[in-house]
Design a protein around this motif. Sequence first.
Motif, mmCIF file in Angstrom:
data_model
loop_
_atom_site.group_PDB
_atom_site.id
_atom_site.type_symbol
_atom_site.label_atom_id
_atom_site.label_comp_id
_atom_site.label_asym_id
_atom_site.label_seq_id
_atom_site.Cartn_x
_atom_site.Cartn_y
_atom_site.Cartn_z
ATOM 1 N N GLY A 121 3.256 -7.044 -3.261
ATOM 2 C CA GLY A 121 2.310 -7.992 -3.839
ATOM 3 C C GLY A 121 1.262 -7.353 -4.726
ATOM 4 N N LYS A 122 0.810 -6.149 -4.380
ATOM 5 C CA LYS A 122 -0.222 -5.501 -5.182
ATOM 6 C C LYS A 122 0.286 -5.165 -6.572
ATOM 7 C CE LYS A 122 -3.167 -3.779 -1.528
ATOM 8 N NZ LYS A 122 -3.961 -2.648 -1.023
ATOM 9 N N LYS A 123 1.516 -4.657 -6.659
ATOM 10 C CA LYS A 123 2.105 -4.349 -7.961
ATOM 11 C C LYS A 123 2.340 -5.630 -8.745
ATOM 12 C CE LYS A 123 3.738 -1.322 -10.884
ATOM 13 N NZ LYS A 123 2.858 -0.288 -11.473
ATOM 14 N N LEU A 136 10.631 -2.637 -8.311
ATOM 15 C CA LEU A 136 10.393 -1.947 -7.046
ATOM 16 C C LEU A 136 11.690 -1.713 -6.276
ATOM 17 C CD1 LEU A 136 7.134 -3.731 -5.810
ATOM 18 C CD2 LEU A 136 7.345 -1.575 -7.055
ATOM 19 N N ASN A 137 12.503 -2.743 -6.179
ATOM 20 C CA ASN A 137 13.724 -2.635 -5.393
ATOM 21 C C ASN A 137 14.641 -1.546 -5.935
ATOM 22 O OD1 ASN A 137 16.749 -3.801 -4.835
ATOM 23 N ND2 ASN A 137 15.362 -4.303 -3.154
ATOM 24 N N LYS A 138 14.827 -1.514 -7.243
ATOM 25 C CA LYS A 138 15.763 -0.540 -7.816
ATOM 26 C C LYS A 138 15.195 0.867 -7.812
ATOM 27 C CE LYS A 138 18.453 -3.870 -8.063
ATOM 28 N NZ LYS A 138 19.254 -4.079 -6.841
ATOM 29 N N ASN A 139 13.875 1.011 -7.944
ATOM 30 C CA ASN A 139 13.277 2.339 -7.814
ATOM 31 C C ASN A 139 13.449 2.877 -6.391
ATOM 32 O OD1 ASN A 139 12.411 2.774 -10.438
ATOM 33 N ND2 ASN A 139 10.401 1.882 -10.108
ATOM 34 N N ASN A 178 0.817 -1.207 0.000
ATOM 35 C CA ASN A 178 0.000 0.000 0.000
ATOM 36 C C ASN A 178 0.850 1.255 0.000
ATOM 37 O OD1 ASN A 178 -2.734 -1.014 0.023
ATOM 38 N ND2 ASN A 178 -2.307 -1.801 2.056
ATOM 39 N N VAL A 179 1.983 1.215 0.688
ATOM 40 C CA VAL A 179 2.906 2.348 0.681
ATOM 41 C C VAL A 179 3.598 2.448 -0.670
ATOM 42 C CG1 VAL A 179 4.926 3.384 1.785
ATOM 43 C CG2 VAL A 179 3.291 2.063 3.148
ATOM 44 N N ILE A 180 4.071 1.321 -1.159
ATOM 45 C CA ILE A 180 4.822 1.308 -2.416
ATOM 46 C C ILE A 180 3.967 1.776 -3.590
ATOM 47 C CG2 ILE A 180 5.966 -0.230 -4.083
ATOM 48 C CD1 ILE A 180 6.876 -1.890 -1.655
ATOM 49 N N ASN A 181 2.673 1.456 -3.580
ATOM 50 C CA ASN A 181 1.797 1.802 -4.698
ATOM 51 C C ASN A 181 1.372 3.260 -4.714
ATOM 52 O OD1 ASN A 181 1.947 -0.789 -5.570
ATOM 53 N ND2 ASN A 181 -0.222 -1.260 -5.395
ATOM 54 N N PRO A 192 2.878 6.851 -4.859
ATOM 55 C CA PRO A 192 4.160 7.548 -5.039
ATOM 56 C C PRO A 192 4.414 8.640 -4.014
ATOM 57 C CG PRO A 192 3.048 7.254 -7.156
ATOM 58 C CD PRO A 192 2.063 6.843 -6.099
ATOM 59 N N ASP A 193 3.383 9.405 -3.649
ATOM 60 C CA ASP A 193 3.576 10.486 -2.677
ATOM 61 C C ASP A 193 3.895 9.938 -1.292
ATOM 62 O OD1 ASP A 193 3.094 12.410 -4.613
ATOM 63 O OD2 ASP A 193 0.946 12.533 -4.168
ATOM 64 N N GLN A 194 3.141 8.892 -0.906
ATOM 65 C CA GLN A 194 3.376 8.288 0.403
ATOM 66 C C GLN A 194 4.740 7.606 0.450
ATOM 67 O OE1 GLN A 194 0.952 5.571 3.690
ATOM 68 N NE2 GLN A 194 0.268 5.548 1.582
ATOM 69 N N LEU A 195 5.130 6.986 -0.664
ATOM 70 C CA LEU A 195 6.420 6.288 -0.704
ATOM 71 C C LEU A 195 7.571 7.265 -0.557
ATOM 72 C CD1 LEU A 195 8.156 3.781 -1.080
ATOM 73 C CD2 LEU A 195 7.944 4.079 -3.561
ATOM 74 N N ILE A 196 7.549 8.363 -1.309
ATOM 75 C CA ILE A 196 8.688 9.292 -1.231
ATOM 76 C C ILE A 196 8.743 9.957 0.131
ATOM 77 C CG2 ILE A 196 7.540 11.341 -2.168
ATOM 78 C CD1 ILE A 196 11.152 10.116 -2.884
#
Length: 259
Positions: free
Chosen positions: A42-44, A81-84, A13-16, A18-22
């Motif tokens: 898992g969602k991605k 995901l990992n590299k981003n 949910n965080v990863i999906n 972008p604003d919350q992730l950064i």
Amino acid sequence: MTKDLTIVKIGGNVINDPDQLISFLRDFSNLEGMKILVHGGGKKATEIADAMGLSPKMAGGRRITDAANLEVVTMVYAGLLNKNIVASLQALNCNALGLSGADANVIRAHKRIVKEIDYGFAGDIDQVDSGMITCFLESGVSPVFSAITHDKNGQLLNTNADTIAAELAKSMSAEYRVDLIYCFEKAGVLQDVENEDSIIEEIDKLTYADLVENGIIADGMLPKLKNCYEALEHGVDKVRIGKPQLIGNKEIRYTTLKL
């Protein structure tokens, strides 16, 4: 003198978002001392699998990883995901290193033994190389772990990210004072899952047993808290559960777990 180590796990949910992730990665980069990040996704992975016509099957809330879906989760978790995440942390002056369990042989696992359900290429962890991870940390590098491990025989395995975080914390607690933090979409363990204000701020083992018996802790929270208590029982100093903002906001409420 024992050094402090913070291990943080974030979910899809965080990863999906972008604003919350950064925002989360900014807070993570500002954490003082040594730190490790563990992420799911898992969602991605489901989104991309669906687009490829490989809709994953689920059982008990867990992904059944056949050969085709293993390729998808490896590409998504350990690649995209990992590299981003690593690139974003570098932009925030946090020297991060993206890893799967196969890299430097840091996490070895075995294919889950079939009982009632065949989960396919799901991995259960056998060993964490804490010495190698310590080398990274002492060199000023923050490892970023995806939810992929290996069996040392050339087979990659999809492994629950909550479990990876707990096993890392257990292994590293021999050398460090470990603070394990699970960040997800809820504010913590809730008395009422529909009420974000009903946070149970402190849980010990007796309270935990009562909450399970009364169905307050149920479904996906059961394995999460099982991992938490296994970590505490194996020397982890502190375990916290809450929203991603808890690592950067001292005022936010969350759940602390104790023995």
